[in-house]
Design a protein around this motif. Structure first.
Motif, PDB file in Angstrom:
ATOM      1  N   ILE A  52       0.719  -1.145   0.016  1.00 53.87           N
ATOM      2  CA  ILE A  52      -0.102  -0.119  -0.018  1.00 53.87           C
ATOM      3  C   ILE A  52       0.811   1.321   0.045  1.00 53.87           C
ATOM      4  O   ILE A  52       0.529   2.395  -0.877  1.00 53.87           O
ATOM      5  CB  ILE A  52      -0.917   0.073   1.177  1.00 53.87           C
ATOM      6  CG1 ILE A  52      -2.126  -1.141   0.803  1.00 53.87           C
ATOM      7  CG2 ILE A  52      -1.821   1.271   1.319  1.00 53.87           C
ATOM      8  CD1 ILE A  52      -2.891  -1.463   2.249  1.00 53.87           C
ATOM      9  N   ILE A  53       1.867   1.403   0.983  1.00 51.59           N
ATOM     10  CA  ILE A  53       2.846   2.402   0.852  1.00 51.59           C
ATOM     11  C   ILE A  53       3.619   2.711  -0.335  1.00 51.59           C
ATOM     12  O   ILE A  53       3.752   3.600  -1.029  1.00 51.59           O
ATOM     13  CB  ILE A  53       3.811   2.455   2.115  1.00 51.59           C
ATOM     14  CG1 ILE A  53       3.239   2.529   3.327  1.00 51.59           C
ATOM     15  CG2 ILE A  53       5.024   3.274   1.787  1.00 51.59           C
ATOM     16  CD1 ILE A  53       4.047   2.042   4.708  1.00 51.59           C
ATOM     17  N   SER A  77       4.407   5.444  -5.527  1.00 52.20           N
ATOM     18  CA  SER A  77       4.335   5.452  -6.906  1.00 52.20           C
ATOM     19  C   SER A  77       3.552   6.424  -7.709  1.00 52.20           C
ATOM     20  O   SER A  77       3.808   7.089  -8.537  1.00 52.20           O
ATOM     21  CB  SER A  77       4.123   4.047  -7.387  1.00 52.20           C
ATOM     22  OG  SER A  77       4.892   3.049  -6.853  1.00 52.20           O
ATOM     23  N   ILE A  78       2.118   6.574  -7.159  1.00 50.38           N
ATOM     24  CA  ILE A  78       1.344   7.278  -7.503  1.00 50.38           C
ATOM     25  C   ILE A  78       1.686   8.676  -7.493  1.00 50.38           C
ATOM     26  O   ILE A  78       1.953   9.735  -8.329  1.00 50.38           O
ATOM     27  CB  ILE A  78       0.117   7.322  -6.743  1.00 50.38           C
ATOM     28  CG1 ILE A  78      -0.642   6.114  -7.345  1.00 50.38           C
ATOM     29  CG2 ILE A  78      -0.978   8.560  -7.161  1.00 50.38           C
ATOM     30  CD1 ILE A  78      -2.062   5.607  -6.460  1.00 50.38           C
ATOM     31  N   MET A 127       6.769   2.135 -12.857  1.00 55.26           N
ATOM     32  CA  MET A 127       7.138   2.716 -11.344  1.00 55.26           C
ATOM     33  C   MET A 127       6.655   1.932 -10.271  1.00 55.26           C
ATOM     34  O   MET A 127       7.434   1.778  -9.262  1.00 55.26           O
ATOM     35  CB  MET A 127       6.490   3.967 -11.413  1.00 55.26           C
ATOM     36  CG  MET A 127       7.230   5.082 -12.197  1.00 55.26           C
ATOM     37  SD  MET A 127       6.486   6.852 -12.167  1.00 55.26           S
ATOM     38  CE  MET A 127       7.454   7.652 -13.050  1.00 55.26           C
ATOM     39  N   VAL A 128       5.515   1.486 -10.486  1.00 53.94           N
ATOM     40  CA  VAL A 128       4.810   1.015  -9.272  1.00 53.94           C
ATOM     41  C   VAL A 128       5.720  -0.629  -8.960  1.00 53.94           C
ATOM     42  O   VAL A 128       6.028  -0.665  -7.888  1.00 53.94           O
ATOM     43  CB  VAL A 128       3.499   0.334  -9.537  1.00 53.94           C
ATOM     44  CG1 VAL A 128       2.771  -0.849  -8.263  1.00 53.94           C
ATOM     45  CG2 VAL A 128       2.457   1.428  -9.559  1.00 53.94           C
ATOM     46  N   ALA A 153      10.883  -1.552  -1.924  1.00 48.89           N
ATOM     47  CA  ALA A 153      10.112  -1.654  -0.483  1.00 48.89           C
ATOM     48  C   ALA A 153      10.368  -3.028   0.164  1.00 48.89           C
ATOM     49  O   ALA A 153      10.710  -3.072   1.243  1.00 48.89           O
ATOM     50  CB  ALA A 153       8.610  -1.156  -0.661  1.00 48.89           C
ATOM     51  N   LEU A 154       9.982  -3.995  -0.749  1.00 49.60           N
ATOM     52  CA  LEU A 154      10.135  -5.352  -0.271  1.00 49.60           C
ATOM     53  C   LEU A 154      11.672  -5.681   0.024  1.00 49.60           C
ATOM     54  O   LEU A 154      11.960  -6.394   1.141  1.00 49.60           O
ATOM     55  CB  LEU A 154       9.663  -6.253  -1.255  1.00 49.60           C
ATOM     56  CG  LEU A 154       7.979  -6.225  -1.388  1.00 49.60           C
ATOM     57  CD1 LEU A 154       7.427  -6.915  -2.675  1.00 49.60           C
ATOM     58  CD2 LEU A 154       7.408  -6.709  -0.267  1.00 49.60           C
ATOM     59  N   PHE A 155      12.407  -5.278  -0.781  1.00 40.96           N
ATOM     60  CA  PHE A 155      14.052  -5.545  -0.453  1.00 40.96           C
ATOM     61  C   PHE A 155      14.393  -4.850   0.684  1.00 40.96           C
ATOM     62  O   PHE A 155      15.049  -5.611   1.539  1.00 40.96           O
ATOM     63  CB  PHE A 155      14.515  -5.194  -1.828  1.00 40.96           C
ATOM     64  CG  PHE A 155      16.212  -5.240  -2.039  1.00 40.96           C
ATOM     65  CD1 PHE A 155      16.573  -6.521  -1.993  1.00 40.96           C
ATOM     66  CD2 PHE A 155      17.158  -4.531  -1.306  1.00 40.96           C
ATOM     67  CE1 PHE A 155      17.716  -6.881  -1.907  1.00 40.96           C
ATOM     68  CE2 PHE A 155      18.476  -4.525  -1.249  1.00 40.96           C
ATOM     69  CZ  PHE A 155      18.796  -5.998  -1.676  1.00 40.96           C
TER      70      PHE A 155
END
Length: 196
Positions: free
Chosen positions: A6-7, A12-13, A42-43, A50-52
């Motif tokens: 979500i973050i 990205s937006i 981008m997303v 973020a996951l990394f």
């Protein structure tokens, strides 16, 4: 992990909105689907980062990978074959690195140059991931991308949807190779299972 996604989507937006004045310039040069492709990239990039950073992973089955690759290929097909009708594509360039040099010369709008060079490499990274995931041989790593990209270049040229350019072949194949080499890094975030 849901919070990370979500973050990432919100970030990205925000990034997309900040860059939108520059990105919308591409619509005069390419099909409007380019905006969707750029947003999707981008997303994905922000989510993977973020996951990394948070040391989290996502598990994808082989069937989901095939569906995602098929949808991605469809978007890429639109991007490659549906261009604004006022552009004429009839040129042939068989001199390696001449188009690349032209884009790096500063004679072309910087955004267009960057997009052309980066997109010609970046858009083919997922196929390199897929080849590595399928454990292709070195021989397959060379002939599959060269055959695939050559076919695209010829179809674009004969349907007047693109120029026949050896530099596109070089950059696209480089995208396959880079994707193949980056697979171990990508696999730290996205875990693939070969279950059907």
């Amino acid at each position: 992990m849901k919070k990370s996604l979500i973050i990432s989507l919100i970030a990205s937006i925000a990034l997309f909105l900040i860059l939108s004045p520059f990105l919308f310039q591409l619509m005069g040069y390419l099909h409007p689907v380019v905006i969707g492709v750029v947003f999707f990239c981008m997303v994905m990039a922000v989510c993977l980062l973020a996951l990394f950073i948070r040391k989290q992973t996502v598990q994808l089955s082989y069937s989901k990978i095939r569906i995602l690759l098929l949808l991605y290929s469809f978007g890429l097909f639109i991007l490659l074959f549906f261009r604004p009708s006022d552009q004429i594509y009839q040129s042939i360039n068989l001199i390696p690195f001449s188009t690349i040099s032209f884009y790096l010369s500063g004679e072309v709008n910087g955004l267009i140059s960057f997009y052309n060079l980066a997109a010609n490499i970046g858009l083919f990274l997922p196929f390199g991931f897929f080849l590595k995931m399928r454990e292709c041989t070195i021989f397959q790593l060379f002939y599959i991308p060269i055959f695939f990209i050559s076919l695209i270049e010829l179809i674009q040229y004969f349907t007047l949807r693109g120029n026949l350019d050896i530099d596109d072949l070089i950059l696209n194949v480089l995208g396959f190779f880079i994707g193949y080499l980056l697979y171990p890094l990508f696999n730290t975030v996205i875990k693939f299972s070969l279950e059907k």
